[in-house]
Design a protein around this motif. Structure first.
Motif, PDB file in Angstrom:
ATOM      1  N   ALA A  95       0.823  -1.110   0.067  1.00 52.75           N
ATOM      2  CA  ALA A  95       0.148  -0.097  -0.039  1.00 52.75           C
ATOM      3  C   ALA A  95       0.831   1.001  -0.008  1.00 52.75           C
ATOM      4  O   ALA A  95       0.588   2.270  -0.694  1.00 52.75           O
ATOM      5  CB  ALA A  95      -0.917   0.026   1.254  1.00 52.75           C
ATOM      6  N   GLU A  96       1.920   1.063   0.741  1.00 49.56           N
ATOM      7  CA  GLU A  96       2.913   2.279   0.769  1.00 49.56           C
ATOM      8  C   GLU A  96       3.500   2.619  -0.525  1.00 49.56           C
ATOM      9  O   GLU A  96       3.843   3.633  -1.101  1.00 49.56           O
ATOM     10  CB  GLU A  96       3.836   2.382   2.085  1.00 49.56           C
ATOM     11  CG  GLU A  96       3.432   2.365   3.434  1.00 49.56           C
ATOM     12  CD  GLU A  96       2.968   3.778   3.921  1.00 49.56           C
ATOM     13  OE1 GLU A  96       4.031   4.425   3.936  1.00 49.56           O
ATOM     14  OE2 GLU A  96       1.999   4.190   3.685  1.00 49.56           O
ATOM     15  N   ALA A  97       4.027   1.316  -1.101  1.00 49.92           N
ATOM     16  CA  ALA A  97       4.547   1.352  -2.473  1.00 49.92           C
ATOM     17  C   ALA A  97       3.568   1.911  -3.314  1.00 49.92           C
ATOM     18  O   ALA A  97       4.168   2.687  -4.252  1.00 49.92           O
ATOM     19  CB  ALA A  97       5.027  -0.063  -2.628  1.00 49.92           C
ATOM     20  N   GLU A  98       2.542   1.717  -3.400  1.00 48.29           N
ATOM     21  CA  GLU A  98       1.393   2.289  -4.412  1.00 48.29           C
ATOM     22  C   GLU A  98       1.394   3.850  -4.294  1.00 48.29           C
ATOM     23  O   GLU A  98       1.294   4.508  -5.119  1.00 48.29           O
ATOM     24  CB  GLU A  98      -0.033   1.686  -4.098  1.00 48.29           C
ATOM     25  CG  GLU A  98      -0.936   2.053  -5.352  1.00 48.29           C
ATOM     26  CD  GLU A  98      -2.352   1.507  -5.048  1.00 48.29           C
ATOM     27  OE1 GLU A  98      -3.097   1.828  -5.923  1.00 48.29           O
ATOM     28  OE2 GLU A  98      -2.280   0.547  -4.363  1.00 48.29           O
ATOM     29  N   LEU A  99       1.143   4.083  -2.832  1.00 51.89           N
ATOM     30  CA  LEU A  99       1.290   5.711  -2.344  1.00 51.89           C
ATOM     31  C   LEU A  99       2.525   6.245  -3.287  1.00 51.89           C
ATOM     32  O   LEU A  99       2.490   7.362  -3.839  1.00 51.89           O
ATOM     33  CB  LEU A  99       1.322   5.946  -1.150  1.00 51.89           C
ATOM     34  CG  LEU A  99      -0.051   5.814  -0.552  1.00 51.89           C
ATOM     35  CD1 LEU A  99      -0.001   6.019   0.861  1.00 51.89           C
ATOM     36  CD2 LEU A  99      -1.270   6.744  -1.021  1.00 51.89           C
ATOM     37  N   LEU A 100       3.818   5.867  -3.056  1.00 52.24           N
ATOM     38  CA  LEU A 100       4.896   6.429  -3.432  1.00 52.24           C
ATOM     39  C   LEU A 100       5.188   6.420  -4.891  1.00 52.24           C
ATOM     40  O   LEU A 100       5.617   7.407  -5.344  1.00 52.24           O
ATOM     41  CB  LEU A 100       6.208   5.778  -2.686  1.00 52.24           C
ATOM     42  CG  LEU A 100       7.568   6.611  -2.923  1.00 52.24           C
ATOM     43  CD1 LEU A 100       7.539   7.904  -2.534  1.00 52.24           C
ATOM     44  CD2 LEU A 100       8.666   5.667  -2.112  1.00 52.24           C
ATOM     45  N   SER A 101       4.611   5.200  -5.617  1.00 54.19           N
ATOM     46  CA  SER A 101       4.682   5.373  -6.872  1.00 54.19           C
ATOM     47  C   SER A 101       3.859   6.350  -7.515  1.00 54.19           C
ATOM     48  O   SER A 101       4.278   6.801  -8.407  1.00 54.19           O
ATOM     49  CB  SER A 101       4.057   3.976  -7.322  1.00 54.19           C
ATOM     50  OG  SER A 101       4.200   3.824  -8.853  1.00 54.19           O
ATOM     51  N   GLY A 102       2.631   6.701  -7.134  1.00 52.51           N
ATOM     52  CA  GLY A 102       2.025   7.776  -7.544  1.00 52.51           C
ATOM     53  C   GLY A 102       2.400   8.736  -7.373  1.00 52.51           C
ATOM     54  O   GLY A 102       2.005   9.807  -8.013  1.00 52.51           O
ATOM     55  N   ALA A 103       3.187   9.184  -6.461  1.00 52.88           N
ATOM     56  CA  ALA A 103       3.943  10.456  -6.133  1.00 52.88           C
ATOM     57  C   ALA A 103       5.089  10.803  -7.305  1.00 52.88           C
ATOM     58  O   ALA A 103       5.306  12.099  -7.261  1.00 52.88           O
ATOM     59  CB  ALA A 103       4.506  10.560  -4.654  1.00 52.88           C
ATOM     60  N   GLY A 104       5.814   9.872  -7.738  1.00 50.90           N
ATOM     61  CA  GLY A 104       6.743  10.023  -8.745  1.00 50.90           C
ATOM     62  C   GLY A 104       7.807  10.567  -8.014  1.00 50.90           C
ATOM     63  O   GLY A 104       8.725  11.143  -8.844  1.00 50.90           O
TER      64      GLY A 104
END
Length: 356
Positions: free
Chosen positions: A237-246
């Motif tokens: 879930a954190e990986a998805e958030l960070l990925s979306g932040a670029g």
């Protein structure tokens, strides 16, 4: 207006026990309203408990917000400041200046809305509303009361273009990106990575990259010229958030408390690191951070959960030739720099707004 007599700019006159220590190390502080000539009194609107402290209280009380609130009130009432006895840490606050001593060097005026950039662990604090508007379930604490700033305290005016809650979240961790940028810039200006000489720009790993200080540190590393940024997060879930932040070139999932697993994950993502920045609020991450950093590299610890004896002895035990820095929360210009990163990176702002 009644004032205390001329006193210490670092607040020694506010220490009640034990004698001779600085306010941060004190067990109790004098919280009287009357000001010394160089002091400022702030009407408190909101506290921001530091992440390590809030996590410890939440865990201790099994998520019972009423019990968390009661313990915070007890700590403040007993010590005259917010300093978690287990973690030793506190947080910061937002409020409005209500009185300024005639010799205050802080440049503040009555009516200024400010965030304090010094820890609640050394700030005399009185709560007058029993934290009635706080449910005990978040780091940000609506409050009414007052706090005292010393001659050498630091405070920044709240910018008009940001919500106070957002400004407080950023300023709470503003030392991390400023020091990260400084360290990375020094690598770039040297013209080569010490250990290999193979590149003029460093690889930067941020452990806890999706958090507040972590996301800002990733943005700062890029801003300062990092060749590669790697964000380490604990779960998908954190990986998805960070990925979306670029904000990271690579994202890897690892338990930062498992030294071998963390080191292997960082290596697989393009490490080891020239600069490793530790931004997680759990203990036991020292060995993995050291093991993930190449010889001649730098580890920056920005967590109040860090054991600095574990870091020093761990590096010795691993025969690791790394420089280790303690992020002390203050770098000149740190608040303005952190706010500029928030304004300039939609990914950073999005992560912060999700966490409010």
């Amino acid at each position: 207006m009644t004032h205390l007599p001329p006193t210490s700019p670092v607040g020694l006159h506010r220490v009640l026990a034990p004698a001779g220590v600085l306010p941060q190390a004190a067990e109790r502080l004098d919280t009287r309203r009357e000001l010394a000539d160089d002091e400022v009194r702030v009407r408190v609107e909101r506290l921001n408990l530091d992440a390590a402290s809030f996590r410890q209280l939440e865990h201790k009380h099994g998520g019972d917000g009423d019990k968390v609130r009661a313990e915070v009130l007890d700590i403040i009432g007993t010590r005259g400041k917010m300093q978690n006895p287990e973690t030793g840490s506190g947080g910061m606050l937002v409020g409005t200046v209500e009185e300024v001593g005639p010799d205050s060097p802080l440049g503040l005026a009555v009516g200024d809305r400010v965030a304090t950039l010094v820890s609640l662990t050394l700030t005399p604090l009185v709560i007058e509303d029993d934290l009635a508007s706080w449910d005990g379930r978040s780091e940000q604490v609506p409050a009414d009361g007052y706090a005292i700033l010393f001659g050498r305290s630091i405070a920044a005016r709240i910018p008009d273009d940001l919500a106070p809650e957002l400004s407080l979240s950023v300023m709470d961790v503003c030392g991390a990106p400023a020091l990260t940028a400084r360290v990375v810039r020094e690598y770039v200006e040297r013209g080569g990575v010490v250990s290999t000489g193979s590149t003029t720009r460093p690889t930067v790993v941020v452990i806890g990259g999706a958090g507040k200080s972590g996301s800002l540190s990733l943005a700062a590393a890029r801003d300062a010229g990092a060749a590669r940024t790697i964000g380490v997060v604990p779960h998908a879930a954190e990986a998805e958030l960070l990925s979306g932040a670029g904000l990271a070139d690579e994202i890897t999932i690892a338990d930062a408390r498992d030294p071998v697993a963390l080191s292997e994950a960082v290596t697989a993502a393009g490490g080891p690191a020239d600069v490793t920045v530790v931004c997680v609020d759990v203990p036991g991450c020292e060995g993995g951070a050291i093991l993930s950093t190449r010889d001649g590299g730098t580890v920056v610890f920005f967590s109040m959960a860090t054991s600095f004896s574990a870091a020093a002895l761990g590096a010795e035990g691993l025969a690791a030739d790394v420089t280790m820095l303690v992020g002390n929360g203050y770098v000149p210009g740190h608040a303005d720099y952190a706010l500029s990163l928030l304004r300039g990176h939609d990914g950073v702002r999005g992560l912060f707004e999700r966490r409010l």
